[in-house]
Design a protein around this motif. Sequence first.
Motif, mmCIF file in Angstrom:
data_model
loop_
_atom_site.group_PDB
_atom_site.id
_atom_site.type_symbol
_atom_site.label_atom_id
_atom_site.label_comp_id
_atom_site.label_asym_id
_atom_site.label_seq_id
_atom_site.Cartn_x
_atom_site.Cartn_y
_atom_site.Cartn_z
ATOM 1 N N SER A 27 0.815 -1.212 0.000
ATOM 2 C CA SER A 27 0.000 0.000 0.000
ATOM 3 C C SER A 27 0.851 1.266 0.000
ATOM 4 N N GLY A 28 2.116 1.165 -0.335
ATOM 5 C CA GLY A 28 2.988 2.330 -0.337
ATOM 6 C C GLY A 28 4.189 2.089 -1.214
ATOM 7 N N ASP A 29 5.244 2.854 -0.942
ATOM 8 C CA ASP A 29 6.443 2.685 -1.764
ATOM 9 C C ASP A 29 7.677 2.359 -0.924
ATOM 10 N N ARG A 30 7.455 1.729 0.219
ATOM 11 C CA ARG A 30 8.588 1.284 1.025
ATOM 12 C C ARG A 30 8.983 -0.120 0.584
ATOM 13 N N MET A 31 10.274 -0.416 0.757
ATOM 14 C CA MET A 31 10.774 -1.710 0.310
ATOM 15 C C MET A 31 11.683 -2.328 1.363
ATOM 16 N N LEU A 32 11.888 -3.622 1.210
ATOM 17 C CA LEU A 32 12.769 -4.377 2.093
ATOM 18 C C LEU A 32 13.616 -5.314 1.228
ATOM 19 N N PRO A 33 14.911 -5.003 1.059
ATOM 20 C CA PRO A 33 15.783 -5.934 0.336
ATOM 21 C C PRO A 33 16.363 -6.951 1.314
ATOM 22 N N ILE A 34 16.344 -8.219 0.940
ATOM 23 C CA ILE A 34 16.927 -9.273 1.774
ATOM 24 C C ILE A 34 17.860 -10.093 0.897
ATOM 25 N N TRP A 35 19.132 -10.138 1.277
ATOM 26 C CA TRP A 35 20.117 -10.929 0.562
ATOM 27 C C TRP A 35 19.875 -12.393 0.917
ATOM 28 N N ILE A 36 19.794 -13.245 -0.108
ATOM 29 C CA ILE A 36 19.421 -14.641 0.097
ATOM 30 C C ILE A 36 20.398 -15.566 -0.626
ATOM 31 N N GLY A 37 20.270 -16.837 -0.370
ATOM 32 C CA GLY A 37 21.125 -17.826 -1.012
ATOM 33 C C GLY A 37 20.655 -18.161 -2.412
ATOM 34 N N PRO A 38 21.544 -18.739 -3.215
ATOM 35 C CA PRO A 38 21.186 -19.076 -4.589
ATOM 36 C C PRO A 38 20.075 -20.116 -4.701
ATOM 37 N N GLY A 39 20.026 -21.073 -3.791
ATOM 38 C CA GLY A 39 18.970 -22.088 -3.848
ATOM 39 C C GLY A 39 17.592 -21.492 -3.637
ATOM 40 N N GLU A 40 17.491 -20.615 -2.642
ATOM 41 C CA GLU A 40 16.207 -19.973 -2.352
ATOM 42 C C GLU A 40 15.835 -19.008 -3.467
ATOM 43 N N ALA A 41 16.835 -18.308 -4.014
ATOM 44 C CA ALA A 41 16.567 -17.394 -5.134
ATOM 45 C C ALA A 41 16.031 -18.178 -6.329
#
Length: 171
Positions: free
Chosen positions: A26-40
């Motif tokens: 409902s807005g323009d806030r974001m959350l980047p989360i660095w993840i592993g290649p398998g999960e990606a």
Amino acid sequence: MIEVSVKSLAFDRKSNTPVVILKDTSGDRMLPIWIGPGEASAIAMQMGGITFQRPLTHDLLVSVVGGMGGKLQRVLITRVQNSTYFAELIIARDGQLISVDARPSDSIAIALRAEARIFADEELLEPASEIMASTSPEDPEDDEDETTMSGEELEEHLRGLRPEDLGRFES
């Protein structure tokens, strides 16, 4: 808690690490989360509509929860501690809610398969402008540090990685 959705997958060239970018619905806030290649790869496959004849791990977990009479209601990304994000799977079964500790990357992959809503603690979200500024290269002549890829492009990139491409992990 604020509802978020998967905006995109990106690849951080500095750390050779995939990043899932969640956006406030409902807005323009974001959350980047660095993840592993398998999960990606699991997230990219689901976003790209890629299916396999036999269930992969995240598909299997959704089947096990359903087979035991449960349903994933929602995923909560609750906090970050020492650069590690924490999440909970909220499973409804027999009129009760069961909370299961999980990594956000696995939780997101499972939520996409179960069509469950994802929520993040409001304190974790940052304005989109701050995310873009922090991930933009200082010198516009340089290559971008993050590259946004389609699900298929990220999956192909991840398939081509060798263990030595990821560097050494030290504690």
